[in-house]
Motif scaffolding. Structure first.
Motif, PDB file in Angstrom:
ATOM      1  N   LEU A  99      42.295  49.525  18.739  1.00  0.00           N
ATOM      2  CA  LEU A  99      42.514  50.255  19.987  1.00  0.00           C
ATOM      3  C   LEU A  99      41.193  50.694  20.614  1.00  0.00           C
ATOM      4  N   VAL A 100      40.253  51.161  19.798  1.00  0.00           N
ATOM      5  CA  VAL A 100      38.943  51.547  20.321  1.00  0.00           C
ATOM      6  C   VAL A 100      38.279  50.352  20.999  1.00  0.00           C
ATOM      7  N   ASP A 101      38.339  49.212  20.358  1.00  0.00           N
ATOM      8  CA  ASP A 101      37.740  47.989  20.911  1.00  0.00           C
ATOM      9  C   ASP A 101      38.399  47.592  22.222  1.00  0.00           C
ATOM     10  N   GLU A 102      39.710  47.439  22.210  1.00  0.00           N
ATOM     11  CA  GLU A 102      40.390  46.851  23.362  1.00  0.00           C
ATOM     12  C   GLU A 102      40.536  47.834  24.523  1.00  0.00           C
ATOM     13  N   LEU A 103      40.833  49.097  24.230  1.00  0.00           N
ATOM     14  CA  LEU A 103      41.032  50.044  25.320  1.00  0.00           C
ATOM     15  C   LEU A 103      39.715  50.437  25.988  1.00  0.00           C
ATOM     16  N   SER A 104      38.611  50.421  25.248  1.00  0.00           N
ATOM     17  CA  SER A 104      37.326  50.715  25.879  1.00  0.00           C
ATOM     18  C   SER A 104      36.966  49.646  26.906  1.00  0.00           C
ATOM     19  N   MET A 105      37.429  48.408  26.706  1.00  0.00           N
ATOM     20  CA  MET A 105      37.236  47.364  27.703  1.00  0.00           C
ATOM     21  C   MET A 105      37.979  47.715  28.989  1.00  0.00           C
ATOM     22  N   ILE A 106      39.191  48.219  28.854  1.00  0.00           N
ATOM     23  CA  ILE A 106      39.982  48.619  30.021  1.00  0.00           C
ATOM     24  C   ILE A 106      39.316  49.778  30.747  1.00  0.00           C
ATOM     25  N   TYR A 107      38.875  50.791  30.005  1.00  0.00           N
ATOM     26  CA  TYR A 107      38.295  51.984  30.621  1.00  0.00           C
ATOM     27  C   TYR A 107      36.998  51.648  31.353  1.00  0.00           C
ATOM     28  N   THR A 108      36.157  50.819  30.746  1.00  0.00           N
ATOM     29  CA  THR A 108      34.892  50.458  31.390  1.00  0.00           C
ATOM     30  C   THR A 108      35.140  49.660  32.659  1.00  0.00           C
ATOM     31  N   THR A 109      36.127  48.780  32.638  1.00  0.00           N
ATOM     32  CA  THR A 109      36.444  47.990  33.830  1.00  0.00           C
ATOM     33  C   THR A 109      37.023  48.884  34.926  1.00  0.00           C
ATOM     34  N   CYS A 110      37.838  49.865  34.551  1.00  0.00           N
ATOM     35  CA  CYS A 110      38.342  50.824  35.548  1.00  0.00           C
ATOM     36  C   CYS A 110      37.200  51.602  36.179  1.00  0.00           C
ATOM     37  N   THR A 141      47.190  52.325  28.327  1.00  0.00           N
ATOM     38  CA  THR A 141      47.030  52.816  26.953  1.00  0.00           C
ATOM     39  C   THR A 141      48.388  53.048  26.291  1.00  0.00           C
ATOM     40  N   LEU A 142      49.247  53.784  26.972  1.00  0.00           N
ATOM     41  CA  LEU A 142      50.538  54.129  26.367  1.00  0.00           C
ATOM     42  C   LEU A 142      51.440  52.916  26.234  1.00  0.00           C
ATOM     43  N   TYR A 143      51.475  52.074  27.272  1.00  0.00           N
ATOM     44  CA  TYR A 143      52.376  50.915  27.232  1.00  0.00           C
ATOM     45  C   TYR A 143      51.901  49.897  26.200  1.00  0.00           C
ATOM     46  N   TYR A 144      50.578  49.738  26.088  1.00  0.00           N
ATOM     47  CA  TYR A 144      50.049  48.805  25.087  1.00  0.00           C
ATOM     48  C   TYR A 144      50.343  49.313  23.676  1.00  0.00           C
ATOM     49  N   HIS A 145      50.191  50.620  23.469  1.00  0.00           N
ATOM     50  CA  HIS A 145      50.501  51.173  22.148  1.00  0.00           C
ATOM     51  C   HIS A 145      51.983  51.003  21.823  1.00  0.00           C
ATOM     52  N   TYR A 146      52.832  51.081  22.854  1.00  0.00           N
ATOM     53  CA  TYR A 146      54.272  50.893  22.655  1.00  0.00           C
ATOM     54  C   TYR A 146      54.582  49.432  22.336  1.00  0.00           C
ATOM     55  N   LEU A 147      54.009  48.510  23.132  1.00  0.00           N
ATOM     56  CA  LEU A 147      54.287  47.074  22.922  1.00  0.00           C
ATOM     57  C   LEU A 147      53.587  46.514  21.688  1.00  0.00           C
ATOM     58  N   VAL A 151      48.659  40.147  24.159  1.00  0.00           N
ATOM     59  CA  VAL A 151      48.705  39.385  25.407  1.00  0.00           C
ATOM     60  C   VAL A 151      48.743  40.333  26.610  1.00  0.00           C
ATOM     61  N   PHE A 152      49.454  41.456  26.473  1.00  0.00           N
ATOM     62  CA  PHE A 152      49.493  42.439  27.558  1.00  0.00           C
ATOM     63  C   PHE A 152      48.095  42.976  27.841  1.00  0.00           C
ATOM     64  N   HIS A 153      47.369  43.329  26.791  1.00  0.00           N
ATOM     65  CA  HIS A 153      46.002  43.822  26.983  1.00  0.00           C
ATOM     66  C   HIS A 153      45.118  42.768  27.635  1.00  0.00           C
TER      67      HIS A 153
END
Length: 326
Positions: A99-110, A141-147, A151-153
Protein backbone atom coordinates in the motif's frame (compact mmCIF):
# COMPACT_ATOMS: atom_id res chain seq x y z
CA UNK A 1 18.48 -28.40 -16.12
CA UNK A 2 21.07 -27.93 -18.86
CA UNK A 3 22.95 -24.64 -18.52
CA UNK A 4 24.04 -22.52 -21.44
CA UNK A 5 27.82 -23.05 -21.44
CA UNK A 6 28.89 -19.79 -23.07
CA UNK A 7 29.97 -17.88 -19.94
CA UNK A 8 30.90 -18.61 -16.33
CA UNK A 9 28.03 -18.49 -13.90
CA UNK A 10 26.81 -19.27 -10.40
CA UNK A 11 23.76 -21.55 -10.25
CA UNK A 12 20.50 -19.93 -9.13
CA UNK A 13 19.39 -21.08 -5.66
CA UNK A 14 15.70 -22.07 -5.54
CA UNK A 15 12.98 -19.83 -4.12
CA UNK A 16 12.57 -20.30 -0.38
CA UNK A 17 11.12 -18.76 2.75
CA UNK A 18 12.90 -15.82 4.32
CA UNK A 19 12.96 -13.41 7.22
CA UNK A 20 9.72 -11.67 6.16
CA UNK A 21 7.76 -14.83 5.27
CA UNK A 22 4.93 -15.51 4.69
CA UNK A 23 3.93 -13.37 1.69
CA UNK A 24 0.82 -11.27 2.43
CA UNK A 25 0.84 -8.92 -0.59
CA UNK A 26 -1.69 -9.39 -3.37
CA UNK A 27 1.16 -9.40 -5.90
CA UNK A 28 4.29 -11.49 -6.22
CA UNK A 29 6.54 -10.72 -9.14
CA UNK A 30 8.54 -12.94 -11.45
CA UNK A 31 11.77 -12.70 -9.48
CA UNK A 32 12.46 -15.79 -7.34
CA UNK A 33 11.93 -15.22 -3.61
CA UNK A 34 14.84 -14.99 -1.15
CA UNK A 35 17.34 -16.64 -3.51
CA UNK A 36 20.15 -14.17 -2.72
CA UNK A 37 19.60 -13.29 0.95
CA UNK A 38 17.04 -14.26 3.60
CA UNK A 39 16.47 -10.55 4.35
CA UNK A 40 15.19 -9.43 0.94
CA UNK A 41 12.36 -11.25 -0.84
CA UNK A 42 13.24 -9.78 -4.27
CA UNK A 43 16.76 -8.41 -4.25
CA UNK A 44 16.86 -6.95 -7.78
CA UNK A 45 13.38 -5.44 -7.56
CA UNK A 46 14.41 -3.90 -4.23
CA UNK A 47 17.82 -2.47 -5.19
CA UNK A 48 16.67 -0.93 -8.46
CA UNK A 49 14.70 1.52 -6.31
CA UNK A 50 18.01 3.07 -5.21
CA UNK A 51 17.70 5.15 -8.40
CA UNK A 52 14.52 6.74 -6.99
CA UNK A 53 16.29 7.51 -3.72
CA UNK A 54 19.31 9.05 -5.40
CA UNK A 55 17.34 11.15 -7.86
CA UNK A 56 14.84 12.15 -5.18
CA UNK A 57 17.62 13.55 -2.99
CA UNK A 58 19.16 15.26 -6.03
CA UNK A 59 15.80 16.84 -6.84
CA UNK A 60 15.16 18.05 -3.29
CA UNK A 61 18.61 19.66 -3.13
CA UNK A 62 18.09 21.26 -6.54
CA UNK A 63 14.76 22.80 -5.51
CA UNK A 64 16.20 24.20 -2.29
CA UNK A 65 19.38 25.53 -3.92
CA UNK A 66 17.80 27.22 -6.92
CA UNK A 67 14.56 28.50 -5.44
CA UNK A 68 12.01 26.51 -7.44
CA UNK A 69 8.35 26.54 -6.38
CA UNK A 70 7.68 24.64 -3.16
CA UNK A 71 5.15 22.37 -4.88
CA UNK A 72 8.09 20.67 -6.62
CA UNK A 73 9.85 20.13 -3.29
CA UNK A 74 6.77 18.21 -2.16
CA UNK A 75 6.72 16.39 -5.51
CA UNK A 76 10.30 15.19 -5.03
CA UNK A 77 9.50 14.14 -1.46
CA UNK A 78 6.63 12.12 -2.93
CA UNK A 79 9.06 10.67 -5.48
CA UNK A 80 11.32 9.64 -2.59
CA UNK A 81 8.34 8.06 -0.83
CA UNK A 82 7.53 6.04 -3.95
CA UNK A 83 11.08 4.69 -4.07
CA UNK A 84 11.15 3.95 -0.34
CA UNK A 85 7.76 2.24 -0.44
CA UNK A 86 8.73 0.13 -3.45
CA UNK A 87 12.00 -0.87 -1.78
CA UNK A 88 10.17 -1.99 1.37
CA UNK A 89 7.43 -3.75 -0.62
CA UNK A 90 9.79 -5.82 -2.74
CA UNK A 91 12.02 -6.55 0.25
CA UNK A 92 9.17 -7.89 2.38
CA UNK A 93 6.22 -8.73 0.08
CA UNK A 94 3.94 -7.54 2.89
CA UNK A 95 0.54 -5.99 2.15
CA UNK A 96 1.07 -2.79 4.23
CA UNK A 97 4.29 -2.10 2.32
CA UNK A 98 2.44 -2.75 -0.94
CA UNK A 99 0.00 0.00 0.00
CA UNK A 100 2.84 2.42 0.79
CA UNK A 101 4.36 1.70 -2.62
CA UNK A 102 1.23 1.88 -4.74
CA UNK A 103 -0.72 4.62 -2.97
CA UNK A 104 2.27 6.98 -2.83
CA UNK A 105 2.27 6.81 -6.65
CA UNK A 106 -1.35 8.00 -6.63
CA UNK A 107 -0.70 10.79 -4.12
CA UNK A 108 2.35 12.12 -5.97
CA UNK A 109 0.46 12.15 -9.27
CA UNK A 110 -2.46 13.99 -7.63
CA UNK A 111 0.03 16.57 -6.38
CA UNK A 112 1.42 17.07 -9.90
CA UNK A 113 -2.16 17.33 -11.15
CA UNK A 114 -2.74 20.17 -8.68
CA UNK A 115 0.48 21.89 -9.80
CA UNK A 116 -0.59 21.63 -13.44
CA UNK A 117 -4.19 22.82 -13.12
CA UNK A 118 -3.90 25.38 -10.30
CA UNK A 119 -1.33 27.71 -11.86
CA UNK A 120 -2.56 31.33 -12.14
CA UNK A 121 -6.01 30.36 -10.86
CA UNK A 122 -7.96 32.22 -8.21
CA UNK A 123 -7.80 31.20 -4.57
CA UNK A 124 -11.32 29.75 -4.81
CA UNK A 125 -10.36 27.54 -7.75
CA UNK A 126 -7.18 26.41 -6.01
CA UNK A 127 -9.14 25.44 -2.90
CA UNK A 128 -11.68 23.56 -5.03
CA UNK A 129 -8.89 21.67 -6.82
CA UNK A 130 -7.16 20.85 -3.54
CA UNK A 131 -10.36 19.51 -1.95
CA UNK A 132 -11.36 17.59 -5.09
CA UNK A 133 -7.98 15.93 -5.55
CA UNK A 134 -7.75 15.12 -1.85
CA UNK A 135 -11.20 13.54 -2.05
CA UNK A 136 -10.15 11.57 -5.13
CA UNK A 137 -7.02 10.30 -3.38
CA UNK A 138 -9.06 9.23 -0.33
CA UNK A 139 -11.62 7.49 -2.56
CA UNK A 140 -8.92 5.58 -4.46
CA UNK A 141 -7.28 4.60 -1.16
CA UNK A 142 -10.46 3.25 0.42
CA UNK A 143 -11.85 1.59 -2.71
CA UNK A 144 -8.51 -0.05 -3.52
CA UNK A 145 -8.21 -1.37 0.03
CA UNK A 146 -11.75 -2.74 -0.31
CA UNK A 147 -11.15 -4.37 -3.72
CA UNK A 148 -7.51 -5.34 -3.22
CA UNK A 149 -7.34 -5.56 -7.00
CA UNK A 150 -4.02 -4.31 -8.45
CA UNK A 151 -5.66 -3.71 -11.84
CA UNK A 152 -7.79 -0.95 -10.28
CA UNK A 153 -4.68 0.78 -8.95
CA UNK A 154 -2.84 0.45 -12.26
CA UNK A 155 -5.77 1.89 -14.23
CA UNK A 156 -6.25 4.78 -11.77
CA UNK A 157 -2.56 5.63 -11.90
CA UNK A 158 -2.44 5.42 -15.70
CA UNK A 159 -5.51 7.67 -16.06
CA UNK A 160 -4.19 10.31 -13.65
CA UNK A 161 -0.78 10.31 -15.29
CA UNK A 162 -2.30 10.68 -18.77
CA UNK A 163 -4.42 13.66 -17.67
CA UNK A 164 -1.43 15.41 -16.07
CA UNK A 165 0.92 14.85 -19.01
CA UNK A 166 -1.56 16.00 -21.66
CA UNK A 167 -2.50 19.07 -19.60
CA UNK A 168 1.19 19.98 -19.29
CA UNK A 169 1.68 19.49 -23.04
CA UNK A 170 -1.20 21.85 -23.76
CA UNK A 171 0.13 24.47 -21.33
CA UNK A 172 3.61 24.21 -22.83
CA UNK A 173 2.36 24.70 -26.39
CA UNK A 174 0.11 27.67 -25.57
CA UNK A 175 2.80 29.37 -23.50
CA UNK A 176 5.68 28.99 -25.94
CA UNK A 177 4.61 28.52 -29.54
CA UNK A 178 4.22 31.97 -31.15
CA UNK A 179 1.41 30.89 -33.47
CA UNK A 180 -0.88 30.37 -30.46
CA UNK A 181 -0.21 33.86 -29.19
CA UNK A 182 -1.39 37.16 -30.55
CA UNK A 183 0.56 38.73 -33.41
CA UNK A 184 3.41 41.00 -32.41
CA UNK A 185 1.44 44.12 -33.24
CA UNK A 186 -1.71 42.95 -31.43
CA UNK A 187 0.36 42.09 -28.38
CA UNK A 188 2.06 45.48 -28.41
CA UNK A 189 -1.28 47.35 -28.72
CA UNK A 190 -2.81 45.32 -25.89
CA UNK A 191 0.11 46.09 -23.59
CA UNK A 192 -0.08 49.77 -24.50
CA UNK A 193 -3.78 49.87 -23.55
CA UNK A 194 -3.02 48.14 -20.24
CA UNK A 195 -0.19 50.57 -19.47
CA UNK A 196 2.39 47.74 -19.48
CA UNK A 197 5.96 48.06 -20.77
CA UNK A 198 6.04 47.42 -24.51
CA UNK A 199 9.07 45.49 -25.79
CA UNK A 200 10.65 46.51 -29.05
CA UNK A 201 9.97 44.45 -32.14
CA UNK A 202 13.56 43.23 -32.04
CA UNK A 203 13.14 42.08 -28.44
CA UNK A 204 9.88 40.33 -29.28
CA UNK A 205 11.52 38.53 -32.20
CA UNK A 206 14.35 37.47 -29.89
CA UNK A 207 11.88 36.08 -27.38
CA UNK A 208 10.03 34.15 -30.10
CA UNK A 209 13.27 32.53 -31.28
CA UNK A 210 14.24 31.78 -27.67
CA UNK A 211 10.83 30.27 -26.90
CA UNK A 212 10.95 28.02 -29.96
CA UNK A 213 14.36 26.71 -28.89
CA UNK A 214 12.96 26.05 -25.42
CA UNK A 215 9.90 24.34 -26.87
CA UNK A 216 12.04 22.07 -29.05
CA UNK A 217 14.04 20.94 -26.03
CA UNK A 218 10.93 20.47 -23.92
CA UNK A 219 9.37 18.27 -26.58
CA UNK A 220 12.58 16.22 -26.62
CA UNK A 221 12.22 15.76 -22.84
CA UNK A 222 8.56 14.75 -23.26
CA UNK A 223 9.30 12.18 -25.97
CA UNK A 224 12.33 10.85 -24.12
CA UNK A 225 10.45 10.58 -20.82
CA UNK A 226 7.41 8.91 -22.40
CA UNK A 227 9.70 6.48 -24.25
CA UNK A 228 11.22 5.50 -20.92
CA UNK A 229 7.78 5.01 -19.35
CA UNK A 230 6.31 3.05 -22.25
CA UNK A 231 9.48 1.03 -22.78
CA UNK A 232 9.53 0.09 -19.11
CA UNK A 233 5.85 -0.85 -19.24
CA UNK A 234 6.47 -3.05 -22.29
CA UNK A 235 9.32 -4.88 -20.56
CA UNK A 236 7.22 -5.30 -17.41
CA UNK A 237 4.35 -6.71 -19.49
CA UNK A 238 6.71 -9.21 -21.13
CA UNK A 239 7.99 -10.11 -17.67
CA UNK A 240 4.43 -10.91 -16.55
CA UNK A 241 3.40 -12.76 -19.70
CA UNK A 242 6.54 -14.85 -20.18
CA UNK A 243 7.46 -15.33 -16.52
CA UNK A 244 7.90 -19.12 -16.70
CA UNK A 245 10.11 -18.81 -19.78
CA UNK A 246 12.21 -16.06 -18.23
CA UNK A 247 12.68 -18.07 -15.06
CA UNK A 248 13.88 -20.99 -17.15
CA UNK A 249 16.31 -18.76 -19.03
CA UNK A 250 17.63 -17.31 -15.77
CA UNK A 251 18.27 -20.81 -14.49
CA UNK A 252 20.15 -21.60 -17.69
CA UNK A 253 22.43 -18.54 -17.68
CA UNK A 254 22.82 -18.47 -13.89
CA UNK A 255 24.07 -15.54 -11.82
CA UNK A 256 24.97 -12.75 -12.34
CA UNK A 257 23.70 -12.84 -15.95
CA UNK A 258 20.13 -13.72 -15.00
CA UNK A 259 19.81 -10.34 -13.27
CA UNK A 260 19.50 -8.70 -16.70
CA UNK A 261 16.34 -10.74 -17.33
CA UNK A 262 14.50 -9.22 -14.36
CA UNK A 263 11.84 -7.22 -16.25
CA UNK A 264 10.28 -5.54 -13.22
CA UNK A 265 13.68 -4.21 -12.22
CA UNK A 266 14.01 -2.59 -15.66
CA UNK A 267 10.55 -1.06 -15.10
CA UNK A 268 11.84 0.59 -11.91
CA UNK A 269 14.92 2.02 -13.63
CA UNK A 270 13.06 3.32 -16.67
CA UNK A 271 10.07 4.78 -14.83
CA UNK A 272 12.39 6.30 -12.24
CA UNK A 273 14.14 8.18 -15.02
CA UNK A 274 10.88 9.05 -16.77
CA UNK A 275 9.25 10.40 -13.61
CA UNK A 276 12.34 12.45 -12.75
CA UNK A 277 12.34 13.96 -16.24
CA UNK A 278 8.67 14.85 -15.85
CA UNK A 279 9.24 16.77 -12.61
CA UNK A 280 12.24 18.62 -14.10
CA UNK A 281 10.11 19.46 -17.14
CA UNK A 282 7.41 20.75 -14.79
CA UNK A 283 9.93 22.97 -12.96
CA UNK A 284 11.22 24.45 -16.20
CA UNK A 285 7.69 24.99 -17.54
CA UNK A 286 6.71 26.80 -14.33
CA UNK A 287 9.62 29.23 -14.77
CA UNK A 288 8.55 29.80 -18.38
CA UNK A 289 5.01 30.60 -17.22
CA UNK A 290 6.48 32.98 -14.63
CA UNK A 291 8.39 34.79 -17.43
CA UNK A 292 11.72 33.75 -15.89
CA UNK A 293 13.25 32.12 -18.97
CA UNK A 294 16.30 34.41 -18.81
CA UNK A 295 16.98 33.58 -15.16
CA UNK A 296 17.14 29.78 -15.39
CA UNK A 297 18.75 27.26 -17.70
CA UNK A 298 18.39 23.52 -18.20
CA UNK A 299 21.73 21.78 -17.63
CA UNK A 300 21.90 18.38 -19.33
CA UNK A 301 25.50 17.41 -20.17
CA UNK A 302 24.70 14.05 -21.79
CA UNK A 303 21.61 12.14 -22.86
CA UNK A 304 22.42 9.44 -20.31
CA UNK A 305 22.88 11.93 -17.46
CA UNK A 306 20.21 13.48 -15.23
CA UNK A 307 19.22 17.07 -16.08
CA UNK A 308 18.46 19.84 -13.65
CA UNK A 309 17.18 23.41 -13.86
CA UNK A 310 19.60 25.91 -12.31
CA UNK A 311 19.36 29.61 -11.54
CA UNK A 312 21.86 31.77 -13.38
CA UNK A 313 24.09 33.91 -11.20
CA UNK A 314 23.92 37.71 -11.52
CA UNK A 315 25.68 38.81 -14.68
CA UNK A 316 25.07 35.55 -16.50
CA UNK A 317 22.64 35.53 -19.41
CA UNK A 318 20.73 32.66 -20.95
CA UNK A 319 20.33 33.29 -24.67
CA UNK A 320 19.06 29.76 -25.37
CA UNK A 321 17.97 27.89 -22.24
CA UNK A 322 18.15 24.40 -23.67
CA UNK A 323 19.87 21.06 -23.29
CA UNK A 324 23.64 21.11 -23.51
CA UNK A 325 24.79 17.73 -24.75
CA UNK A 326 28.59 17.63 -24.84
Amino acid sequence: MEHWPHFPFIPYPPSKAGYWSPVTSTLNWCEEDYYATPYSAEIVNSLTNVLFLGLGVKGVLNVRKHGHDSVFLVAFLGYLLVGTGSFLFHSTLKYPMQLVDELSMIYTTCLMCYASFSYSRSSAVKKFLAVSLTGLAVFITLYYHYLQDPVFHQNAYALLTTVVVFRSMYTMEVALRPRWRKSLEEDRLLKQKQGLPVPSKERQEFENVRDMKTLKTMWFMVVYGLSMFLGGFAIWSLDNFFCSTLREWRQRVGLPWGIFLEGHGWWHLMTGMGAYLYIIWGIWLRHVLNKEQDEYILVWPHMWSFPEVVRLSPGQQSDAPSKKFT
